[in-house]
Structures are given as structure tokens and as C-alpha cells.
Write an enzyme that holds these catalytic residues in place. Sequence first.
Site, PDB file in Angstrom:
ATOM      1  N   GLN A 185      53.485  34.744  36.496  1.00 56.70           N
ATOM      2  CA  GLN A 185      54.269  34.757  35.360  1.00 56.70           C
ATOM      3  C   GLN A 185      54.872  33.466  34.740  1.00 56.70           C
ATOM      4  O   GLN A 185      55.445  33.373  33.722  1.00 56.70           O
ATOM      5  CB  GLN A 185      55.431  35.843  35.441  1.00 56.70           C
ATOM      6  CG  GLN A 185      55.136  37.220  35.861  1.00 56.70           C
ATOM      7  CD  GLN A 185      54.757  37.842  34.623  1.00 56.70           C
ATOM      8  OE1 GLN A 185      54.680  37.413  33.607  1.00 56.70           O
ATOM      9  NE2 GLN A 185      54.220  39.251  34.933  1.00 56.70           N
ATOM     10  N   ALA A 205      44.104  35.830  34.400  1.00 55.09           N
ATOM     11  CA  ALA A 205      44.046  35.620  32.986  1.00 55.09           C
ATOM     12  C   ALA A 205      44.497  36.661  31.956  1.00 55.09           C
ATOM     13  O   ALA A 205      45.028  36.087  30.775  1.00 55.09           O
ATOM     14  CB  ALA A 205      42.332  35.873  32.894  1.00 55.09           C
ATOM     15  N   HIS A 206      44.884  37.851  32.199  1.00 54.10           N
ATOM     16  CA  HIS A 206      45.415  38.671  31.346  1.00 54.10           C
ATOM     17  C   HIS A 206      46.831  38.412  31.154  1.00 54.10           C
ATOM     18  O   HIS A 206      47.482  38.904  29.976  1.00 54.10           O
ATOM     19  CB  HIS A 206      45.059  40.256  31.754  1.00 54.10           C
ATOM     20  CG  HIS A 206      46.097  40.754  32.776  1.00 54.10           C
ATOM     21  ND1 HIS A 206      47.105  41.653  32.513  1.00 54.10           N
ATOM     22  CD2 HIS A 206      46.009  40.575  34.163  1.00 54.10           C
ATOM     23  CE1 HIS A 206      47.814  41.889  33.576  1.00 54.10           C
ATOM     24  NE2 HIS A 206      47.227  41.301  34.686  1.00 54.10           N
ATOM     25  N   THR A 242      29.222  39.822  42.588  1.00 52.49           N
ATOM     26  CA  THR A 242      28.597  38.944  41.522  1.00 52.49           C
ATOM     27  C   THR A 242      29.723  38.740  40.498  1.00 52.49           C
ATOM     28  O   THR A 242      30.332  39.714  39.861  1.00 52.49           O
ATOM     29  CB  THR A 242      27.583  40.117  40.667  1.00 52.49           C
ATOM     30  OG1 THR A 242      26.645  40.272  41.557  1.00 52.49           O
ATOM     31  CG2 THR A 242      27.003  39.538  39.552  1.00 52.49           C
ATOM     32  N   CYS A 332      52.802  47.454  37.767  1.00 54.55           N
ATOM     33  CA  CYS A 332      51.929  47.733  39.143  1.00 54.55           C
ATOM     34  C   CYS A 332      52.852  48.871  40.029  1.00 54.55           C
ATOM     35  O   CYS A 332      52.085  49.394  40.927  1.00 54.55           O
ATOM     36  CB  CYS A 332      51.826  46.559  40.124  1.00 54.55           C
ATOM     37  SG  CYS A 332      50.763  45.319  39.052  1.00 54.55           S
TER      38      CYS A 332
END
Length: 390
Positions: A185, A205-206, A242, A332
Amino acid sequence: MHPAARAIYLDWNATTPPHPEVLAAMQSAAEVAWANPASVHGPGRRARAFIEQAREAVARLTGFDARDVILTSGGTEANNLALCHAFDERCGALVVSRIEHPSVTRAAEALAGRGVHVAWIDPEPSGRVAPEAIAAAVDRAAAVAPVRLVSLQAVNHETGVVQPIAEAAAIVHARGARLHVDAVQAVGRLPPEAWAGADLASIAAHKIRGPKGIGALAVRPGIRLRPVLLGGAQERGLRPGTQDPLAAAGFAVAARRAIGGPARYAALAPLRDRLEAELVEIGRAAGAAPIRNGDGDRAPHITNLSWPGWRGDELCAALDLEGVAVSSGSACSAGTAEPSPVLTAMLGPERAASAVRFSIGEDTAEADLVEAARRVARVLSRLRSLRAGS
């Protein structure tokens, strides 16, 4: 919500809308970087380039070396990787506050179940974790087992209160332990001083207008991590699976933009303060003047208010019907019946149960906040009338 009414998004702490430049970068990458970045042929190398660009951008943003940036699926995985790295068969002690993100507190609880001694720090009512309390907890834990890690967030995800990371780092390092900082944050919203002194730092990233599903753990040289997942050799074997070059392309652009983020967010403080004052007046007029949660220094874009006599989740639901997106706790923890553990630890369950968080962002306009306040007033008036008639 009336069909013509525009939606107003005031939940930037939960996630940020991806920036148009991020979406464009991901679209461009989709055309050339669809190969497996672990493959050694040309298409694989082209895909791999996007992974490394993201790593380098995160390193510049956080002040770490690119060689020591591990890409993850987000902040939760980064926090788990950080906490678990210090505890193997040696066990030892972990020091952590009661107001951390669930990805830290639940990881700490799991480590305690494995025999790690966990020393919990209670916050001040202001929402700040006092340096003296950190020192006392470390010394208390050291009497039981060697303290291997202290974990402290840079900015609280619910109140926006900024934690004393530099002071904590000095205390922790003087006692021979490491400091993990959940900087999710803080990065892109506050200057790098907000996580200065961290040995390990987590980002997502978000939260900086990038894509979901990717984040990073940055570590100081010489720290040896242990994987929490088993599989291939990606990310030096520390994060097998991956990698997604498209997400990495978006992350790279978001991280580069985030270097200028603190200035953009600092400009939001007057808007946040104006909204907060307006909400207090609206609440007072409705007979339920809200009380601010978190009196410590705050990030400039967050206000968390408790509304006496009202349930926070009910207010959030009513505001959603009016087209105003806010939250009553950590995203969350959404869907749980329990009040916020952060606010419960700070101020008790009653304040926690009546809390609503408003968090704005760089696209939030003053007109949005004026309209949002008007809709809050309408909701309070309607709910008050319903109560009077029941």
C-alpha cells in the site's frame, strides 16, 4: 442506482483501475510474447525479455537490485515467501503486529503451528505500531528463541496509517534480525523512505494500476529464500511455474509510472480532507457523526470512519445501490462475518463493526467526491427513515 447515475469508485486500496498505458502494453505483448519465457528459442527469448523488463522496473521503483527481485503472483505470495524463508528446521522466532494484512497474520499463525515462536505486537489506538513496542517484542521473543524476522507493513491497508519503518529497521538490525516490509500500500503512493531499511519488501502490481496476478518480493543481497511451492526452476526455483509475459509487460509500465506516483497522491490530500469533513457533517446532521479510525500520520488518499449505531457492511451495501463503491475492511476479508481484525486490535469490535473505508486515487475528481457525499447523505436519510418506521 438510477440507470443514468454514474458509478463512483472510492475503493482504490482494494485495487486500482489498470492504466490505459498498462493495457496497451499488455495488448502489444500479446502479439509477440505468447511463447513460454523459459524456452531458449527465439519466441521464448522474446517472451523472456518482458519478464526481465518487469524485474528491472520493480528494482528501480523499490531501490533494490534487479538480480534480487523475485516475481510472484501478487502481494500475498510475496508476503508468504518472505515470512517462510527464515524458518526451516531451525525454527526460531517471528515478531509481527496484530494489524498486518491477512497474508501476513495467517502465514504467521501457520508458522506458529509448525513450532515457530510468534511474538505479537499490539498497536496503539492511533493505528501506529510504536518502535518501543517493537523493541520490547523482539527482546521478549529473543528470550524464547533466536529472532529471525520482524514483519511490519509500511502503510496499513484499512486506515492508511504510516508505520515507523526506519525506526523499526534500526531496532531490528541492532538486534541481529531481518525486517520484512509489506510495502503493497506504500509503493507508488509514498516516497521510498516509507520502506527504507527493509531487508525484504513485497509489492503488488494491481495496487499501482497494473494487472492482477503479478507482484514481487525484493530482497537485499545475501538473503537466501526458500520456495513455498515446488516445481520448475523459474525465478531461480523460488517461484516455479510458467511466467506470464503479458502481465509482466503491464507490471513494467505500472512500475515505471509509479515512480511519479507519490507526487500525484500527495495532491489528493486536500480532496480526502474535504471529503472527510463533509462526511462528518453529514453524519452529524443524521444523528450519527462518524469517528475517524487512525489518528497517526496517514497516506494522503484514505479515510476510515466508524458510524455509531450503524453497521459498516450495511452502509457499504446501501452505498453500492447508490453507485458508490467503498468497503468495510480488507478486500481479502470480504464475505466474512467478523469485523475487521485491524480495527478490533486498535479500537475494539464495536468500532470495527461500524467502519467504512473510503480510498481515492489519481483519477478521482472533486466532482466525484461532491456527488459521493450527496449520495451518502441520501443513504443515511433513507436508513434513518426506515429505522424510525420500524
